[in-house]
Scaffold this active site. Sequence first.
Site, PDB file in Angstrom:
ATOM      1  CG  ASP A  66      -1.797  -1.215   1.296  1.00 35.95           C
ATOM      2  OD1 ASP A  66      -2.295  -1.641   0.236  1.00 35.95           O
ATOM      3  OD2 ASP A  66      -1.937  -1.776   2.394  1.00 35.95           O
ATOM      4  CG  HIS A 101      -1.761  -2.121  -7.467  1.00 35.68           C
ATOM      5  ND1 HIS A 101      -0.783  -1.995  -6.520  1.00 35.68           N
ATOM      6  CD2 HIS A 101      -1.419  -3.172  -8.216  1.00 35.68           C
ATOM      7  CE1 HIS A 101       0.109  -2.942  -6.708  1.00 35.68           C
ATOM      8  NE2 HIS A 101      -0.263  -3.675  -7.720  1.00 35.68           N
ATOM      9  CB  THR A 110      -7.350 -10.948   1.624  1.00 35.45           C
ATOM     10  OG1 THR A 110      -6.644 -11.822   0.743  1.00 35.45           O
ATOM     11  CG2 THR A 110      -6.434  -9.841   2.098  1.00 35.45           C
TER      12      THR A 110
HETATM   13  P1  GDP Z   1      -0.286   0.032  -3.785  1.00 38.63           P
HETATM   14  O1  GDP Z   1      -0.902  -1.259  -3.465  1.00 38.63           O
HETATM   15  O2  GDP Z   1       1.154   0.114  -3.365  1.00 38.63           O
HETATM   16  O3  GDP Z   1      -0.494   0.450  -5.183  1.00 38.63           O
HETATM   17  O4  GDP Z   1      -0.997   1.134  -2.855  1.00 38.63           O
HETATM   18  P2  GDP Z   1      -2.556   1.413  -2.636  1.00 38.63           P
HETATM   19  O5  GDP Z   1      -3.206   1.658  -3.888  1.00 38.63           O
HETATM   20  O6  GDP Z   1      -3.168   0.421  -1.719  1.00 38.63           O
HETATM   21  O7  GDP Z   1      -2.462   2.708  -1.708  1.00 38.63           O
HETATM   22  C1  GDP Z   1      -2.015   3.873  -2.145  1.00 38.63           C
HETATM   23  C2  GDP Z   1      -3.125   4.891  -1.943  1.00 38.63           C
HETATM   24  O8  GDP Z   1      -2.549   6.151  -1.870  1.00 38.63           O
HETATM   25  C3  GDP Z   1      -4.094   4.967  -3.110  1.00 38.63           C
HETATM   26  O9  GDP Z   1      -5.358   5.347  -2.640  1.00 38.63           O
HETATM   27  C4  GDP Z   1      -3.484   6.050  -3.993  1.00 38.63           C
HETATM   28  O10 GDP Z   1      -4.439   6.711  -4.802  1.00 38.63           O
HETATM   29  C5  GDP Z   1      -2.942   6.961  -2.964  1.00 38.63           C
HETATM   30  N1  GDP Z   1      -1.747   7.687  -3.341  1.00 38.63           N
HETATM   31  C6  GDP Z   1      -0.670   7.270  -4.069  1.00 38.63           C
HETATM   32  N2  GDP Z   1       0.272   8.232  -4.088  1.00 38.63           N
HETATM   33  C7  GDP Z   1      -0.224   9.266  -3.347  1.00 38.63           C
HETATM   34  C8  GDP Z   1       0.289  10.528  -2.959  1.00 38.63           C
HETATM   35  O11 GDP Z   1       1.408  10.922  -3.282  1.00 38.63           O
HETATM   36  N3  GDP Z   1      -0.531  11.312  -2.183  1.00 38.63           N
HETATM   37  C9  GDP Z   1      -1.757  10.908  -1.773  1.00 38.63           C
HETATM   38  N4  GDP Z   1      -2.472  11.722  -1.006  1.00 38.63           N
HETATM   39  N5  GDP Z   1      -2.258   9.709  -2.096  1.00 38.63           N
HETATM   40  C10 GDP Z   1      -1.504   8.914  -2.876  1.00 38.63           C
END
Ligand code: GDP
Length: 424
Positions: free
Chosen positions: A12, A40, A127
């Site tokens: 995440d 994601h 999960t």
């Molecule tokens: P992943 O599994 O590593 O892709 O991560 P997730 O999707 O679970 O979590 C990342 C969350 O943070 C998502 O809701 C993204 O839209 C959000 N996100 C990613 N980069 C940024 C950022 O730089 N700032 C903010 N506020 N949210 C971000």
Amino acid sequence: MVKAVVGACWGDEGKGKITDMLAEEADIVVRFQGGANAGHTIVNDYGKFALHLLPSGSFNQNVTNMIGNGVALDIPQLVKEIEEVVSKGVPRPNIVVSERAQVLMPYHKLFDQYEEERLSDRQFGSTKSGIAPFFSDKFSKIGFQVWELFEEDSLKEKIKNVLEVKNLMLEHIYHKPLLDAEELYATCKEYAEMIRPYVIDSVSFMHNALKEGKTVLLEGQLGSLKDPDFGIYPMTTSSSTLAGYGAIGAGVPPYEIKEIITVVKAYSSAVGAGAFVSEIFGEEADELRRRGGDGGEYGATTGRPRRMGWFDCVASRYGCRVQGTTGVAFTVLDVLGYLDEIPVCVGYDIDGEVTKDFPTTGRLERAKPVLKVLPGWKQDIRGIKKYEDLPENCRNYIEFIERELEVPIKIVSVGPARHDIIMK
Ligand code: GDP
């Protein structure tokens, strides 16, 4: 050339966003491990999407998205996700699936659920996507590779053999309804037709792509601390989350992986059970959770509230190290703009001794965080495009963490959207 985008800690971290962005300059994006057990979240011009199995290059028409042989392939889930993005106006993504990927069977999900039920209060917090039973079967050699779905006679025979042991377990361990071979065979035939249009010989495909000079992105799921070898075993996942495993799970020569971009989040969050040294609780945690990510830190697959914590230099440096990081993408920094002061964990106190080296799980569980407090910047930094334009305390935070990580931070993400990005 091959680049990997992987996570430093518990997952995440924002890998989806970074991969979606880097996919603009890639030819092929490959999922090489894991399955549909994590999500994601991607925000781009088409809207907001929670992908579980689809590679994050799926919004880019020039990209071929591959499900590598290392993935737990949930066929109905994959087809559902393709139809979901198409129904929201995204041009039909270019998907290929390795003929050597293994198929997640409906009973893998059942066994996942039954085992968590059996464990009761000792459960892993799975999960229940079937991942642990799936990978056990793969390495016990009773899994099914995609090509096997098309071999009618041997498929029938194998189903019979596999169900023999599954039914013994259902009857004697779990006391649950037995599985029927005819029914499973019919399901497999359905799966075969669903997946047929996508199946390729991925080894030849990758070999030719690299020969032609194509750019390949390997997209990791979860992060270093969930790796079954280097993570917080046994509170890990069941397939390797490391860039190095991309060589196997995507079928590329290890020496072709030239860049390893490890995604590191500006604070910590985790799902599921297991040690989490810099964890915070109460109102402090609730506020960070509410403000975190894009609309709060809640699991993309389960909707569960994530556990929250301050940035952990010990875990993150280790996480970068085991990935073989060449550059860091530092994400979700904008979220910290509300804090007057920002604590970071710079060491672990274990049995009265302070260490900066990440320990094995038993000692990890006894570790207490050694915190250092850095000044906040009290400003909204979304929309800033140049590194020099960030507030001084914000740059100090980044540079402090860069020194702790011992690898260069090359990308800073200051918002969820594709172009909320600063190249450092
Ligand atoms: P992943 O599994 O590593 O892709 O991560 P997730 O999707 O679970 O979590 C990342 C969350 O943070 C998502 O809701 C993204 O839209 C959000 N996100 C990613 N980069 C940024 C950022 O730089 N700032 C903010 N506020 N949210 C971000």
